[in-house]
Enzyme design. Structure first.
Site, mmCIF file in Angstrom:
data_model
loop_
_atom_site.group_PDB
_atom_site.id
_atom_site.type_symbol
_atom_site.label_atom_id
_atom_site.label_comp_id
_atom_site.label_asym_id
_atom_site.label_seq_id
_atom_site.Cartn_x
_atom_site.Cartn_y
_atom_site.Cartn_z
ATOM 1 N N GLU A 206 0.850 -1.203 0.000
ATOM 2 C CA GLU A 206 0.000 0.000 0.000
ATOM 3 C C GLU A 206 0.882 1.248 0.000
ATOM 4 O O GLU A 206 1.798 1.357 0.817
ATOM 5 C CB GLU A 206 -0.934 -0.036 1.222
ATOM 6 C CG GLU A 206 -1.620 1.274 1.557
ATOM 7 C CD GLU A 206 -2.510 1.829 0.444
ATOM 8 O OE1 GLU A 206 -3.313 1.066 -0.108
ATOM 9 O OE2 GLU A 206 -2.371 3.036 0.138
ATOM 10 N N HIS A 444 -32.395 -8.220 22.741
ATOM 11 C CA HIS A 444 -31.241 -8.776 23.446
ATOM 12 C C HIS A 444 -31.201 -10.281 23.236
ATOM 13 O O HIS A 444 -32.252 -10.914 23.289
ATOM 14 C CB HIS A 444 -31.374 -8.477 24.950
ATOM 15 C CG HIS A 444 -30.252 -9.039 25.756
ATOM 16 N ND1 HIS A 444 -28.981 -8.518 25.726
ATOM 17 C CD2 HIS A 444 -30.199 -10.108 26.599
ATOM 18 C CE1 HIS A 444 -28.197 -9.216 26.539
ATOM 19 N NE2 HIS A 444 -28.910 -10.185 27.072
#
Ligand code: FAD
Ligand code: NAD
Length: 465
Positions: A206, A444
Protein backbone atom coordinates in the site's frame (compact mmCIF):
# COMPACT_ATOMS: atom_id res chain seq x y z
CA UNK A 1 -30.33 0.09 -40.06
CA UNK A 2 -32.99 -0.71 -37.46
CA UNK A 3 -34.42 2.47 -35.89
CA UNK A 4 -35.90 2.69 -32.38
CA UNK A 5 -37.53 5.71 -30.78
CA UNK A 6 -38.17 5.81 -27.04
CA UNK A 7 -38.79 8.21 -24.19
CA UNK A 8 -36.04 7.02 -21.84
CA UNK A 9 -32.71 5.56 -22.98
CA UNK A 10 -30.11 4.20 -20.57
CA UNK A 11 -26.52 3.47 -21.62
CA UNK A 12 -25.17 0.75 -19.34
CA UNK A 13 -27.11 -1.89 -17.38
CA UNK A 14 -25.13 -1.76 -14.12
CA UNK A 15 -26.81 -1.01 -10.77
CA UNK A 16 -27.29 2.62 -11.82
CA UNK A 17 -28.59 1.90 -15.30
CA UNK A 18 -30.72 -1.15 -14.65
CA UNK A 19 -32.49 0.48 -11.69
CA UNK A 20 -33.11 3.64 -13.76
CA UNK A 21 -34.57 1.51 -16.55
CA UNK A 22 -36.79 -0.60 -14.28
CA UNK A 23 -38.17 2.44 -12.45
CA UNK A 24 -38.78 4.29 -15.73
CA UNK A 25 -40.62 1.26 -17.09
CA UNK A 26 -42.71 1.00 -13.93
CA UNK A 27 -43.64 4.66 -14.33
CA UNK A 28 -44.89 3.99 -17.85
CA UNK A 29 -42.02 5.51 -19.80
CA UNK A 30 -41.17 3.77 -23.03
CA UNK A 31 -37.67 2.62 -22.00
CA UNK A 32 -34.61 1.09 -23.68
CA UNK A 33 -31.41 0.02 -21.93
CA UNK A 34 -28.19 -0.83 -23.79
CA UNK A 35 -25.28 -2.99 -22.67
CA UNK A 36 -22.99 -5.50 -24.32
CA UNK A 37 -22.43 -7.36 -21.06
CA UNK A 38 -24.97 -9.44 -19.20
CA UNK A 39 -27.24 -7.11 -17.19
CA UNK A 40 -25.95 -6.15 -13.76
CA UNK A 41 -22.79 -4.30 -14.72
CA UNK A 42 -19.55 -4.45 -12.78
CA UNK A 43 -21.33 -5.02 -9.48
CA UNK A 44 -23.24 -8.14 -10.41
CA UNK A 45 -20.81 -9.68 -12.93
CA UNK A 46 -17.31 -8.88 -11.67
CA UNK A 47 -17.73 -6.84 -8.48
CA UNK A 48 -19.92 -6.81 -5.38
CA UNK A 49 -21.73 -10.13 -5.78
CA UNK A 50 -18.95 -12.47 -6.97
CA UNK A 51 -16.46 -10.94 -4.53
CA UNK A 52 -18.83 -11.38 -1.59
CA UNK A 53 -19.53 -14.98 -2.63
CA UNK A 54 -15.81 -15.79 -2.66
CA UNK A 55 -15.20 -13.89 0.59
CA UNK A 56 -17.92 -15.99 2.24
CA UNK A 57 -16.65 -19.28 0.76
CA UNK A 58 -13.07 -18.58 1.88
CA UNK A 59 -14.35 -17.67 5.34
CA UNK A 60 -16.29 -20.95 5.64
CA UNK A 61 -13.18 -22.91 4.65
CA UNK A 62 -11.02 -20.94 7.07
CA UNK A 63 -13.42 -21.52 9.99
CA UNK A 64 -13.40 -25.25 9.25
CA UNK A 65 -9.59 -25.22 9.22
CA UNK A 66 -9.61 -23.40 12.57
CA UNK A 67 -11.94 -26.08 13.97
CA UNK A 68 -9.72 -28.84 12.58
CA UNK A 69 -6.77 -27.25 14.37
CA UNK A 70 -8.83 -27.11 17.60
CA UNK A 71 -8.81 -23.29 17.47
CA UNK A 72 -12.59 -22.91 17.36
CA UNK A 73 -15.06 -23.13 20.27
CA UNK A 74 -13.76 -25.65 22.83
CA UNK A 75 -15.43 -28.98 22.19
CA UNK A 76 -15.74 -28.58 18.43
CA UNK A 77 -13.42 -30.75 16.42
CA UNK A 78 -13.35 -31.44 12.69
CA UNK A 79 -11.32 -33.33 10.13
CA UNK A 80 -9.12 -31.37 7.73
CA UNK A 81 -11.45 -29.63 5.23
CA UNK A 82 -10.84 -29.82 1.49
CA UNK A 83 -10.99 -26.93 -0.96
CA UNK A 84 -11.78 -27.26 -4.66
CA UNK A 85 -11.60 -23.61 -5.69
CA UNK A 86 -12.71 -24.37 -9.26
CA UNK A 87 -16.00 -25.71 -7.84
CA UNK A 88 -16.32 -22.66 -5.62
CA UNK A 89 -15.90 -20.50 -8.74
CA UNK A 90 -18.63 -22.55 -10.44
CA UNK A 91 -20.93 -21.93 -7.46
CA UNK A 92 -20.14 -18.20 -7.63
CA UNK A 93 -20.84 -18.15 -11.40
CA UNK A 94 -24.19 -19.84 -10.72
CA UNK A 95 -25.17 -17.05 -8.34
CA UNK A 96 -24.15 -14.43 -10.92
CA UNK A 97 -26.15 -16.22 -13.65
CA UNK A 98 -29.26 -16.40 -11.50
CA UNK A 99 -29.04 -12.68 -10.79
CA UNK A 100 -28.40 -11.87 -14.50
CA UNK A 101 -31.59 -13.73 -15.31
CA UNK A 102 -33.34 -11.97 -12.45
CA UNK A 103 -32.51 -8.53 -13.88
CA UNK A 104 -33.58 -9.65 -17.37
CA UNK A 105 -36.87 -10.82 -15.85
CA UNK A 106 -37.36 -7.48 -14.10
CA UNK A 107 -36.80 -5.69 -17.43
CA UNK A 108 -39.55 -7.82 -18.99
CA UNK A 109 -41.86 -7.23 -16.05
CA UNK A 110 -41.51 -3.46 -16.33
CA UNK A 111 -41.64 -3.56 -20.17
CA UNK A 112 -38.05 -2.34 -20.63
CA UNK A 113 -36.38 -3.26 -23.91
CA UNK A 114 -32.81 -4.53 -23.54
CA UNK A 115 -30.64 -3.88 -26.61
CA UNK A 116 -27.39 -5.85 -26.62
CA UNK A 117 -24.38 -3.97 -27.96
CA UNK A 118 -22.07 -1.03 -27.51
CA UNK A 119 -23.64 2.43 -27.68
CA UNK A 120 -22.05 5.50 -29.22
CA UNK A 121 -23.59 8.97 -29.17
CA UNK A 122 -24.21 10.80 -32.42
CA UNK A 123 -25.73 13.73 -30.50
CA UNK A 124 -27.54 14.36 -27.20
CA UNK A 125 -30.65 12.47 -28.37
CA UNK A 126 -29.28 9.76 -30.63
CA UNK A 127 -26.99 6.76 -30.24
CA UNK A 128 -25.83 4.02 -32.58
CA UNK A 129 -25.62 0.58 -30.99
CA UNK A 130 -23.25 -1.93 -32.54
CA UNK A 131 -24.04 -5.50 -31.61
CA UNK A 132 -23.76 -9.02 -32.98
CA UNK A 133 -26.83 -8.51 -35.15
CA UNK A 134 -25.57 -5.28 -36.68
CA UNK A 135 -26.29 -1.63 -35.93
CA UNK A 136 -29.36 0.04 -34.47
CA UNK A 137 -30.10 3.72 -34.23
CA UNK A 138 -31.92 4.79 -31.06
CA UNK A 139 -33.46 8.22 -30.55
CA UNK A 140 -34.76 9.26 -27.13
CA UNK A 141 -36.22 12.23 -25.25
CA UNK A 142 -34.12 11.57 -22.14
CA UNK A 143 -30.75 9.82 -22.10
CA UNK A 144 -28.92 8.47 -19.05
CA UNK A 145 -25.19 7.84 -19.15
CA UNK A 146 -24.47 4.96 -16.75
CA UNK A 147 -21.24 3.62 -18.20
CA UNK A 148 -19.62 2.87 -14.84
CA UNK A 149 -15.94 2.47 -14.13
CA UNK A 150 -12.94 0.29 -14.91
CA UNK A 151 -9.79 -0.67 -12.99
CA UNK A 152 -6.85 1.73 -13.00
CA UNK A 153 -3.79 0.19 -14.61
CA UNK A 154 -0.29 0.95 -13.36
CA UNK A 155 2.28 1.79 -16.05
CA UNK A 156 4.87 -0.32 -14.28
CA UNK A 157 2.47 -3.28 -13.95
CA UNK A 158 0.27 -3.48 -17.04
CA UNK A 159 -2.52 -6.09 -16.86
CA UNK A 160 -1.61 -9.38 -18.52
CA UNK A 161 0.19 -12.59 -17.59
CA UNK A 162 0.54 -12.84 -13.83
CA UNK A 163 -0.65 -9.25 -13.32
CA UNK A 164 -4.42 -9.27 -12.93
CA UNK A 165 -7.26 -6.92 -12.06
CA UNK A 166 -10.11 -7.82 -9.69
CA UNK A 167 -12.10 -9.15 -12.67
CA UNK A 168 -9.63 -11.96 -13.38
CA UNK A 169 -8.95 -12.53 -9.67
CA UNK A 170 -12.62 -13.47 -9.25
CA UNK A 171 -12.28 -16.29 -11.76
CA UNK A 172 -8.90 -17.83 -10.90
CA UNK A 173 -9.28 -21.60 -10.95
CA UNK A 174 -7.10 -22.03 -7.84
CA UNK A 175 -5.90 -19.67 -5.11
CA UNK A 176 -2.38 -18.53 -6.07
CA UNK A 177 0.27 -20.03 -3.81
CA UNK A 178 1.81 -16.58 -3.37
CA UNK A 179 -0.33 -13.52 -4.04
CA UNK A 180 0.99 -9.96 -4.07
CA UNK A 181 -1.72 -7.30 -3.84
CA UNK A 182 -0.82 -3.79 -4.97
CA UNK A 183 -3.22 -1.30 -3.34
CA UNK A 184 -4.63 -1.89 0.13
CA UNK A 185 -8.01 -0.24 -0.42
CA UNK A 186 -11.46 -1.83 -0.57
CA UNK A 187 -10.77 -4.51 -3.16
CA UNK A 188 -7.18 -5.26 -2.17
CA UNK A 189 -7.98 -5.92 1.48
CA UNK A 190 -11.32 -7.68 0.84
CA UNK A 191 -9.86 -10.07 -1.74
CA UNK A 192 -6.43 -10.29 -0.08
CA UNK A 193 -8.16 -11.52 3.08
CA UNK A 194 -10.27 -14.03 1.14
CA UNK A 195 -7.25 -15.51 -0.65
CA UNK A 196 -5.30 -15.66 2.63
CA UNK A 197 -8.19 -17.67 4.12
CA UNK A 198 -8.22 -19.89 1.03
CA UNK A 199 -4.55 -20.69 1.61
CA UNK A 200 -2.53 -18.13 -0.38
CA UNK A 201 0.52 -16.47 1.13
CA UNK A 202 -0.53 -12.83 0.75
CA UNK A 203 1.49 -9.61 0.74
CA UNK A 204 -0.34 -6.29 0.51
CA UNK A 205 1.66 -3.34 -0.82
CA UNK A 206 0.00 0.00 0.00
CA UNK A 207 1.41 3.37 -1.03
CA UNK A 208 -0.32 5.37 1.73
CA UNK A 209 0.75 5.32 5.37
CA UNK A 210 -2.04 2.87 6.26
CA UNK A 211 -4.30 0.40 4.49
CA UNK A 212 -7.93 1.46 3.91
CA UNK A 213 -6.92 5.14 4.06
CA UNK A 214 -10.58 6.20 3.73
CA UNK A 215 -11.22 5.03 7.29
CA UNK A 216 -9.72 6.32 10.53
CA UNK A 217 -7.04 4.47 12.48
CA UNK A 218 -9.44 3.18 15.18
CA UNK A 219 -11.60 1.48 12.56
CA UNK A 220 -8.65 -0.01 10.69
CA UNK A 221 -6.81 -1.36 13.76
CA UNK A 222 -8.95 -4.53 14.24
CA UNK A 223 -8.58 -5.30 10.50
CA UNK A 224 -4.79 -4.98 10.77
CA UNK A 225 -4.81 -7.31 13.77
CA UNK A 226 -6.86 -9.91 11.91
CA UNK A 227 -4.60 -9.68 8.84
CA UNK A 228 -1.63 -10.35 11.12
CA UNK A 229 -3.47 -13.35 12.60
CA UNK A 230 -4.05 -14.63 9.05
CA UNK A 231 -0.34 -14.28 8.28
CA UNK A 232 -0.82 -11.51 5.70
CA UNK A 233 2.21 -9.25 5.28
CA UNK A 234 1.23 -5.60 4.99
CA UNK A 235 3.74 -3.10 3.60
CA UNK A 236 2.61 0.51 3.95
CA UNK A 237 4.27 3.59 2.46
CA UNK A 238 5.56 1.18 -0.20
CA UNK A 239 5.61 1.60 -3.97
CA UNK A 240 5.38 -1.24 -6.47
CA UNK A 241 8.01 -0.69 -9.19
CA UNK A 242 7.24 -3.55 -11.58
CA UNK A 243 8.28 -7.15 -12.08
CA UNK A 244 11.91 -8.14 -11.74
CA UNK A 245 14.10 -11.13 -12.43
CA UNK A 246 13.37 -14.37 -14.26
CA UNK A 247 10.62 -15.37 -11.87
CA UNK A 248 8.88 -12.01 -12.16
CA UNK A 249 9.12 -11.10 -8.49
CA UNK A 250 7.26 -7.95 -7.53
CA UNK A 251 9.80 -5.18 -7.05
CA UNK A 252 8.84 -2.82 -4.24
CA UNK A 253 10.41 0.33 -2.85
CA UNK A 254 9.77 0.23 0.89
CA UNK A 255 8.85 3.22 3.05
CA UNK A 256 12.51 3.35 4.09
CA UNK A 257 13.58 3.67 0.43
CA UNK A 258 14.96 0.14 0.18
CA UNK A 259 14.30 -2.23 -2.70
CA UNK A 260 12.54 -5.47 -1.84
CA UNK A 261 11.59 -8.39 -4.10
CA UNK A 262 8.39 -10.25 -3.32
CA UNK A 263 8.23 -13.71 -4.89
CA UNK A 264 4.71 -14.22 -6.23
CA UNK A 265 2.62 -16.25 -8.65
CA UNK A 266 -0.05 -13.60 -9.13
CA UNK A 267 -0.03 -9.83 -8.73
CA UNK A 268 -3.47 -8.34 -8.10
CA UNK A 269 -3.47 -4.61 -8.88
CA UNK A 270 -6.26 -2.77 -7.04
CA UNK A 271 -5.20 0.87 -6.99
CA UNK A 272 -8.62 2.34 -7.66
CA UNK A 273 -11.16 2.57 -10.48
CA UNK A 274 -11.71 5.30 -13.02
CA UNK A 275 -14.96 6.39 -14.65
CA UNK A 276 -15.60 5.14 -18.19
CA UNK A 277 -15.76 8.45 -20.06
CA UNK A 278 -14.20 7.35 -23.35
CA UNK A 279 -15.44 5.04 -26.07
CA UNK A 280 -19.09 6.16 -26.12
CA UNK A 281 -18.79 9.39 -28.09
CA UNK A 282 -18.46 11.93 -25.30
CA UNK A 283 -16.80 14.20 -27.85
CA UNK A 284 -20.13 14.45 -29.70
CA UNK A 285 -21.78 15.96 -26.60
CA UNK A 286 -21.22 19.23 -24.77
CA UNK A 287 -20.60 17.93 -21.26
CA UNK A 288 -18.73 19.61 -18.43
CA UNK A 289 -16.31 17.45 -16.51
CA UNK A 290 -15.53 17.34 -12.81
CA UNK A 291 -12.00 15.95 -12.85
CA UNK A 292 -12.32 12.49 -14.38
CA UNK A 293 -16.11 12.35 -13.80
CA UNK A 294 -19.01 13.74 -15.82
CA UNK A 295 -20.22 16.84 -13.96
CA UNK A 296 -23.85 16.81 -12.87
CA UNK A 297 -26.09 18.93 -10.67
CA UNK A 298 -28.07 17.63 -7.66
CA UNK A 299 -30.60 16.03 -10.05
CA UNK A 300 -27.73 14.30 -11.92
CA UNK A 301 -28.44 16.41 -14.99
CA UNK A 302 -25.34 17.08 -17.08
CA UNK A 303 -24.58 20.35 -18.87
CA UNK A 304 -26.96 19.17 -21.65
CA UNK A 305 -30.73 19.32 -21.26
CA UNK A 306 -32.24 15.83 -21.24
CA UNK A 307 -28.89 14.11 -20.63
CA UNK A 308 -28.23 12.65 -17.17
CA UNK A 309 -25.22 10.81 -15.72
CA UNK A 310 -25.39 8.45 -12.75
CA UNK A 311 -23.31 5.94 -10.82
CA UNK A 312 -19.54 5.58 -11.00
CA UNK A 313 -19.25 7.78 -14.11
CA UNK A 314 -20.85 10.67 -12.20
CA UNK A 315 -18.62 10.81 -9.14
CA UNK A 316 -17.71 9.41 -5.74
CA UNK A 317 -18.54 7.37 -3.83
CA UNK A 318 -18.27 4.63 -6.43
CA UNK A 319 -20.74 2.36 -4.70
CA UNK A 320 -23.55 0.26 -6.13
CA UNK A 321 -26.26 1.54 -3.77
CA UNK A 322 -25.38 5.16 -4.58
CA UNK A 323 -25.69 4.32 -8.30
CA UNK A 324 -29.07 2.62 -7.69
CA UNK A 325 -30.42 5.58 -5.71
CA UNK A 326 -29.40 7.94 -8.49
CA UNK A 327 -30.92 5.63 -11.11
CA UNK A 328 -34.27 5.55 -9.35
CA UNK A 329 -34.17 9.33 -8.97
CA UNK A 330 -33.46 10.22 -12.61
CA UNK A 331 -36.24 7.91 -13.80
CA UNK A 332 -38.69 9.68 -11.49
CA UNK A 333 -37.47 13.09 -12.68
CA UNK A 334 -38.02 12.01 -16.28
CA UNK A 335 -41.55 10.97 -15.33
CA UNK A 336 -42.22 14.46 -13.97
CA UNK A 337 -41.49 14.01 -10.25
CA UNK A 338 -39.52 16.61 -8.30
CA UNK A 339 -36.42 14.96 -6.84
CA UNK A 340 -32.92 15.98 -5.78
CA UNK A 341 -30.10 13.73 -4.60
CA UNK A 342 -29.30 13.84 -0.91
CA UNK A 343 -25.91 12.33 -0.21
CA UNK A 344 -25.91 12.69 3.60
CA UNK A 345 -26.79 9.10 4.40
CA UNK A 346 -24.89 6.90 1.96
CA UNK A 347 -23.46 3.99 3.94
CA UNK A 348 -20.08 2.52 3.08
CA UNK A 349 -19.32 -1.07 4.04
CA UNK A 350 -15.95 -2.70 3.76
CA UNK A 351 -16.34 -6.49 3.66
CA UNK A 352 -13.03 -7.10 5.35
CA UNK A 353 -12.57 -9.25 8.45
CA UNK A 354 -13.82 -7.72 10.65
CA UNK A 355 -16.21 -5.63 8.54
CA UNK A 356 -16.22 -1.83 8.65
CA UNK A 357 -19.34 0.33 8.31
CA UNK A 358 -19.47 4.09 8.09
CA UNK A 359 -22.31 6.48 7.40
CA UNK A 360 -22.26 10.24 7.77
CA UNK A 361 -19.50 12.15 9.53
CA UNK A 362 -16.62 10.64 11.48
CA UNK A 363 -15.37 12.55 14.56
CA UNK A 364 -12.54 13.93 12.38
CA UNK A 365 -14.95 15.03 9.60
CA UNK A 366 -17.15 16.80 12.16
CA UNK A 367 -14.15 18.52 13.73
CA UNK A 368 -12.97 19.64 10.29
CA UNK A 369 -16.46 21.10 9.67
CA UNK A 370 -16.12 23.10 12.90
CA UNK A 371 -18.95 21.23 14.65
CA UNK A 372 -18.74 20.61 18.37
CA UNK A 373 -19.60 16.97 18.96
CA UNK A 374 -20.27 14.38 21.59
CA UNK A 375 -19.02 10.89 20.71
CA UNK A 376 -20.14 7.57 22.21
CA UNK A 377 -18.31 4.30 21.69
CA UNK A 378 -19.29 0.80 22.78
CA UNK A 379 -16.73 -2.01 22.49
CA UNK A 380 -17.87 -5.46 21.38
CA UNK A 381 -15.67 -6.81 24.19
CA UNK A 382 -18.52 -5.70 26.50
CA UNK A 383 -21.28 -7.23 24.34
CA UNK A 384 -22.74 -10.56 25.43
CA UNK A 385 -23.78 -11.26 21.83
CA UNK A 386 -20.29 -10.62 20.46
CA UNK A 387 -18.86 -12.96 23.12
CA UNK A 388 -21.38 -15.67 22.26
CA UNK A 389 -20.36 -15.35 18.60
CA UNK A 390 -16.71 -15.73 19.51
CA UNK A 391 -15.75 -12.36 18.07
CA UNK A 392 -15.18 -9.54 20.52
CA UNK A 393 -13.00 -7.33 18.32
CA UNK A 394 -14.37 -3.96 17.28
CA UNK A 395 -16.86 -1.35 18.43
CA UNK A 396 -19.78 0.91 17.46
CA UNK A 397 -19.27 4.68 17.52
CA UNK A 398 -21.91 7.40 17.34
CA UNK A 399 -21.06 11.03 16.55
CA UNK A 400 -23.67 13.69 17.43
CA UNK A 401 -23.89 17.46 17.73
CA UNK A 402 -23.03 18.54 21.27
CA UNK A 403 -25.80 21.16 21.36
CA UNK A 404 -28.93 19.33 20.19
CA UNK A 405 -27.69 15.70 20.02
CA UNK A 406 -28.56 15.33 16.32
CA UNK A 407 -26.73 12.25 15.06
CA UNK A 408 -24.15 13.20 12.41
CA UNK A 409 -22.42 9.91 11.78
CA UNK A 410 -22.15 6.31 12.89
CA UNK A 411 -19.24 3.93 12.41
CA UNK A 412 -18.59 0.34 13.42
CA UNK A 413 -15.98 -2.33 12.99
CA UNK A 414 -16.71 -5.92 13.89
CA UNK A 415 -17.64 -9.35 12.57
CA UNK A 416 -21.01 -9.15 10.81
CA UNK A 417 -21.54 -5.40 11.29
CA UNK A 418 -22.41 -4.91 7.60
CA UNK A 419 -25.98 -5.83 8.58
CA UNK A 420 -26.06 -2.94 11.08
CA UNK A 421 -25.60 -0.48 8.20
CA UNK A 422 -29.38 -0.39 7.63
CA UNK A 423 -30.09 0.76 11.19
CA UNK A 424 -27.28 3.32 11.00
CA UNK A 425 -28.45 4.80 7.68
CA UNK A 426 -32.07 4.87 8.78
CA UNK A 427 -31.15 6.79 11.96
CA UNK A 428 -29.28 9.37 9.92
CA UNK A 429 -31.93 9.58 7.19
CA UNK A 430 -34.70 10.08 9.77
CA UNK A 431 -32.73 12.82 11.54
CA UNK A 432 -32.46 10.82 14.78
CA UNK A 433 -31.10 12.35 17.97
CA UNK A 434 -29.09 10.37 20.52
CA UNK A 435 -32.22 10.13 22.69
CA UNK A 436 -34.14 8.43 19.83
CA UNK A 437 -31.55 5.67 19.55
CA UNK A 438 -31.00 5.39 23.30
CA UNK A 439 -34.78 5.22 23.86
CA UNK A 440 -35.40 2.52 21.25
CA UNK A 441 -35.77 -0.91 22.81
CA UNK A 442 -33.20 -3.11 21.07
CA UNK A 443 -33.56 -6.89 21.13
CA UNK A 444 -31.24 -8.78 23.45
CA UNK A 445 -28.79 -10.32 22.81
CA UNK A 446 -27.89 -8.70 19.49
CA UNK A 447 -24.99 -6.72 18.10
CA UNK A 448 -27.52 -3.93 17.48
CA UNK A 449 -27.66 -3.26 21.22
CA UNK A 450 -24.14 -1.86 20.88
CA UNK A 451 -25.63 0.95 18.76
CA UNK A 452 -28.04 1.83 21.59
CA UNK A 453 -25.20 1.58 24.13
CA UNK A 454 -22.97 3.89 22.04
CA UNK A 455 -25.80 6.46 21.99
CA UNK A 456 -26.27 6.04 25.76
CA UNK A 457 -22.52 6.51 26.12
CA UNK A 458 -22.60 9.77 24.14
CA UNK A 459 -25.30 10.96 26.57
CA UNK A 460 -23.13 9.99 29.54
CA UNK A 461 -25.60 7.24 30.49
CA UNK A 462 -23.86 4.03 29.38
CA UNK A 463 -25.25 0.97 31.17
CA UNK A 464 -23.02 -1.91 30.20
CA UNK A 465 -19.57 -0.38 30.09
P1 FAD B 1 -21.20 -0.41 -13.69
O1 FAD B 1 -21.67 -1.41 -12.73
O2 FAD B 1 -19.73 -0.34 -13.96
O3 FAD B 1 -21.98 -0.68 -15.05
C1 FAD B 1 -21.73 0.04 -16.19
C2 FAD B 1 -22.22 -0.76 -17.36
O4 FAD B 1 -22.15 0.06 -18.51
C3 FAD B 1 -21.37 -1.99 -17.68
O5 FAD B 1 -22.18 -3.15 -17.70
C4 FAD B 1 -20.77 -1.70 -19.05
O6 FAD B 1 -20.67 -2.86 -19.88
C5 FAD B 1 -21.79 -0.72 -19.63
N1 FAD B 1 -21.25 0.16 -20.65
C6 FAD B 1 -20.16 0.98 -20.57
N2 FAD B 1 -20.01 1.63 -21.73
C7 FAD B 1 -21.03 1.23 -22.54
C8 FAD B 1 -21.41 1.54 -23.88
N3 FAD B 1 -20.71 2.42 -24.61
N4 FAD B 1 -22.48 0.93 -24.39
C9 FAD B 1 -23.20 0.03 -23.67
N5 FAD B 1 -22.89 -0.29 -22.41
C10 FAD B 1 -21.81 0.29 -21.87
N6 FAD B 1 -19.90 -1.48 -4.49
C11 FAD B 1 -20.67 -1.65 -3.41
O7 FAD B 1 -21.54 -0.80 -3.14
N7 FAD B 1 -20.53 -2.73 -2.58
C12 FAD B 1 -19.59 -3.68 -2.83
O8 FAD B 1 -19.49 -4.65 -2.07
C13 FAD B 1 -18.76 -3.53 -3.96
N8 FAD B 1 -17.84 -4.46 -4.25
C14 FAD B 1 -17.09 -4.33 -5.37
C15 FAD B 1 -16.13 -5.30 -5.64
C16 FAD B 1 -15.35 -5.20 -6.76
C17 FAD B 1 -14.33 -6.27 -7.05
C18 FAD B 1 -15.54 -4.12 -7.66
C19 FAD B 1 -14.72 -4.02 -8.90
C20 FAD B 1 -16.47 -3.14 -7.40
C21 FAD B 1 -17.25 -3.23 -6.24
N9 FAD B 1 -18.19 -2.26 -5.92
C22 FAD B 1 -18.95 -2.41 -4.80
C23 FAD B 1 -18.41 -1.06 -6.76
C24 FAD B 1 -19.63 -1.28 -7.67
O9 FAD B 1 -19.42 -2.40 -8.47
C25 FAD B 1 -19.86 -0.04 -8.51
O10 FAD B 1 -19.96 1.10 -7.70
C26 FAD B 1 -21.13 -0.18 -9.34
O11 FAD B 1 -21.07 -1.32 -10.17
C27 FAD B 1 -21.36 1.07 -10.17
O12 FAD B 1 -22.52 0.91 -10.93
P2 FAD B 1 -22.71 1.68 -12.31
O13 FAD B 1 -24.09 1.32 -12.77
O14 FAD B 1 -22.36 3.09 -12.17
O15 FAD B 1 -21.62 1.06 -13.31
P1 NAD C 1 -9.56 2.09 -3.44
O1 NAD C 1 -9.56 3.51 -3.81
O2 NAD C 1 -10.49 1.60 -2.40
O3 NAD C 1 -8.10 1.69 -2.94
C1 NAD C 1 -6.97 1.88 -3.73
C2 NAD C 1 -5.77 1.81 -2.81
O4 NAD C 1 -4.61 1.74 -3.62
C3 NAD C 1 -5.64 3.04 -1.91
O5 NAD C 1 -5.44 2.61 -0.59
C4 NAD C 1 -4.43 3.76 -2.49
O6 NAD C 1 -3.70 4.46 -1.50
C5 NAD C 1 -3.63 2.60 -3.06
N1 NAD C 1 -2.72 2.93 -4.14
C6 NAD C 1 -2.91 3.81 -5.15
N2 NAD C 1 -1.84 3.79 -5.99
C7 NAD C 1 -0.98 2.87 -5.50
C8 NAD C 1 0.29 2.37 -5.92
N3 NAD C 1 0.86 2.82 -7.02
N4 NAD C 1 0.89 1.42 -5.17
C9 NAD C 1 0.29 0.95 -4.03
N5 NAD C 1 -0.90 1.39 -3.59
C10 NAD C 1 -1.53 2.33 -4.31
O7 NAD C 1 -9.71 1.29 -4.81
P2 NAD C 1 -10.08 -0.22 -5.13
O8 NAD C 1 -9.77 -1.11 -3.98
O9 NAD C 1 -9.45 -0.50 -6.44
O10 NAD C 1 -11.64 -0.15 -5.32
C11 NAD C 1 -12.21 0.76 -6.27
C12 NAD C 1 -13.54 1.26 -5.81
O11 NAD C 1 -14.51 0.23 -5.91
C13 NAD C 1 -13.58 1.67 -4.35
O12 NAD C 1 -13.12 2.97 -4.15
C14 NAD C 1 -15.04 1.55 -4.02
O13 NAD C 1 -15.68 2.71 -4.44
C15 NAD C 1 -15.47 0.37 -4.89
N6 NAD C 1 -15.53 -0.86 -4.06
C16 NAD C 1 -16.39 -0.90 -3.02
C17 NAD C 1 -16.46 -2.03 -2.23
C18 NAD C 1 -17.42 -2.06 -1.09
O14 NAD C 1 -18.33 -1.23 -1.06
N7 NAD C 1 -17.29 -2.99 -0.15
C19 NAD C 1 -15.66 -3.12 -2.48
C20 NAD C 1 -14.79 -3.05 -3.55
C21 NAD C 1 -14.74 -1.91 -4.33
Amino acid sequence: MNEITCQFLVIGAGPGGYVAAIRAGQLGLDTVVVDDRKPGGTCLNIGCIPSKALIHAADEYFLMKEAAAARAIPGITAGAPGLDWAQVIGWKDGIVNRLNNGVTGLFKKSRVKLVEGRARFLDGKTVIVSGETGEQRITAETVVIATGSEPVELKALPFGGKVVSSAEALSLQAPPERLAVVGGGYIGVELGTAFAKAGSVVTIVEAAGEILPLYDADLVKPVRQRLAHLGVTVMTGAKAQGLAGEDGDLLVETAEGEERRIPCDTVLVTVGRRPVTEGWGREELVLDMDGAFVRTDETRRTAMRGVYAIGDVAGEPMLAHKAMAEGEMVAEIAAGHRRVFDHRAIPAVCFTDPEIVSVGLSPTDARAAGIETTVGRFPFAASGRAMSLGREDGFVRVVARADNHLVLGIQAVGAGVSELSAAFSLALEMGACLEDIAGTIHAHPTLGESFQEAALGALGKALHV
